[in-house]
Design a protein around this motif. Sequence first.
Motif, mmCIF file in Angstrom:
data_model
loop_
_atom_site.group_PDB
_atom_site.id
_atom_site.type_symbol
_atom_site.label_atom_id
_atom_site.label_comp_id
_atom_site.label_asym_id
_atom_site.label_seq_id
_atom_site.Cartn_x
_atom_site.Cartn_y
_atom_site.Cartn_z
ATOM 1 N N ILE A 59 -3.913 1.738 10.687
ATOM 2 C CA ILE A 59 -2.445 1.676 10.663
ATOM 3 C C ILE A 59 -1.977 2.413 9.407
ATOM 4 O O ILE A 59 -2.490 2.160 8.315
ATOM 5 N N LEU A 60 -1.040 3.348 9.567
ATOM 6 C CA LEU A 60 -0.453 4.029 8.404
ATOM 7 C C LEU A 60 0.971 3.500 8.203
ATOM 8 O O LEU A 60 1.679 3.218 9.182
ATOM 9 N N ARG A 61 1.362 3.356 6.947
ATOM 10 C CA ARG A 61 2.753 2.975 6.664
ATOM 11 C C ARG A 61 3.285 3.872 5.552
ATOM 12 O O ARG A 61 2.656 4.011 4.513
ATOM 13 N N ASP A 62 4.446 4.493 5.810
ATOM 14 C CA ASP A 62 5.093 5.329 4.791
ATOM 15 C C ASP A 62 5.882 4.454 3.827
ATOM 16 O O ASP A 62 6.583 3.532 4.260
ATOM 17 N N THR B 127 -6.270 2.915 -4.331
ATOM 18 C CA THR B 127 -6.705 1.521 -4.497
ATOM 19 C C THR B 127 -7.175 0.991 -3.145
ATOM 20 O O THR B 127 -6.499 1.205 -2.136
ATOM 21 N N ILE B 128 -8.347 0.372 -3.124
ATOM 22 C CA ILE B 128 -8.888 -0.164 -1.867
ATOM 23 C C ILE B 128 -9.215 -1.656 -2.026
ATOM 24 O O ILE B 128 -9.885 -2.047 -2.975
ATOM 25 N N VAL C 170 -5.033 0.838 0.228
ATOM 26 C CA VAL C 170 -5.797 0.693 1.463
ATOM 27 C C VAL C 170 -6.319 -0.741 1.575
ATOM 28 O O VAL C 170 -6.834 -1.287 0.595
ATOM 29 N N GLN C 171 -6.153 -1.334 2.742
ATOM 30 C CA GLN C 171 -6.736 -2.660 2.995
ATOM 31 C C GLN C 171 -7.699 -2.506 4.177
ATOM 32 O O GLN C 171 -7.291 -2.009 5.229
ATOM 33 N N ILE D 176 -3.214 1.549 5.634
ATOM 34 C CA ILE D 176 -3.019 2.466 4.514
ATOM 35 C C ILE D 176 -1.517 2.635 4.259
ATOM 36 O O ILE D 176 -0.787 3.148 5.117
ATOM 37 N N ASP D 177 -1.065 2.157 3.102
ATOM 38 C CA ASP D 177 0.323 2.374 2.668
ATOM 39 C C ASP D 177 0.315 3.594 1.756
ATOM 40 O O ASP D 177 -0.411 3.627 0.773
#
Lengths: 61, 61, 61, 61, 61, 61
Positions: free
Chosen positions: F42-45, D40-41, D4-5, F6-7
Amino acid sequence: MPIVQIDLLEGRTVEQKRELVTKVTEAISESVNCSKDNVTIILRDMPTHHLAKAGVLKCDE
Amino acid sequence: MPIVQIDLLEGRTVEQKRELVTKVTEAISESVNCSKDNVTIILRDMPTHHLAKAGVLKCDE
Amino acid sequence: MPIVQIDLLEGRTVEQKRELVTKVTEAISESVNCSKDNVTIILRDMPTHHLAKAGVLKCDE
Amino acid sequence: MPIVQIDLLEGRTVEQKRELVTKVTEAISESVNCSKDNVTIILRDMPTHHLAKAGVLKCDE
Amino acid sequence: MPIVQIDLLEGRTVEQKRELVTKVTEAISESVNCSKDNVTIILRDMPTHHLAKAGVLKCDE
Amino acid sequence: MPIVQIDLLEGRTVEQKRELVTKVTEAISESVNCSKDNVTIILRDMPTHHLAKAGVLKCDE
């Protein structure tokens, strides 16, 4: 054209960062068969209160 | 809803950054046909020892 | 050396993306006084279930 | 393994950031059924002249 | 705790990506003196119409 | 104005992602005292061959 972003805990010297970008560029160039000239790296320093694992700030570990 | 992240070498004035976000927002709004209200831009300053091309730090060029 | 990352909702044509990178590069070059050759842009498409505002997915709006 | 960023306007206290990473980690762990240990953030502070909405810097609003 | 994001042009094999993450992790571990266990790498594939240099899409070069 | 990226490993349902953005938005709003309306996620798979820990791809674990 690999573009690399590396977030790392603050405190490393410029000398360490010099070695870091040289070695990471070599590693990328060798493994994905691209010219070193095409590799761009951005470094970002993180203070220990800006990184968390398992919900706990690094400064609180 | 374009979300834009721009990493640029430190040293630009707030006035330059003001012009940057105005012009980039216009460019995006015109080209992908979205409202300017929906464009979010994050700027990040990079010191010259945090950007590398071809394995060489900017400060060493 | 501006490095730009643009996350935008999927569905834009290559032609729109062509115009987007041309105009954004111009906007950056003019405002922060750097050569267009030094501008790198990464585009990322977002499906509507991968973008949320105020806790609501775009696909649920 | 969610990474997470979070970019947020500067000015929050370490105590607020402590609560932020704890609650966000819980929210992720519960909703996508992963262990908190795997979350992880990264936090990044933004000065108001580094964030723009609708082409206007936050500091100019 | 270095967190690395690598955006690269699509088309590399899983085998190349396997070598990439091994070598980049080694490079980082050696240069900034951290355990390999602490290095996290995210890879993202870019189609050639999602990367631009000097205002020109890769697919148009 | 928190902007969150969020990845996460691919495979989660839209329903899980719906719950994820709702809970993460609440967590942020409560902890840093901002309106939910201002939170963008924003989500990324990530496929398992695009995430590595300790130099090992997730798909090879």
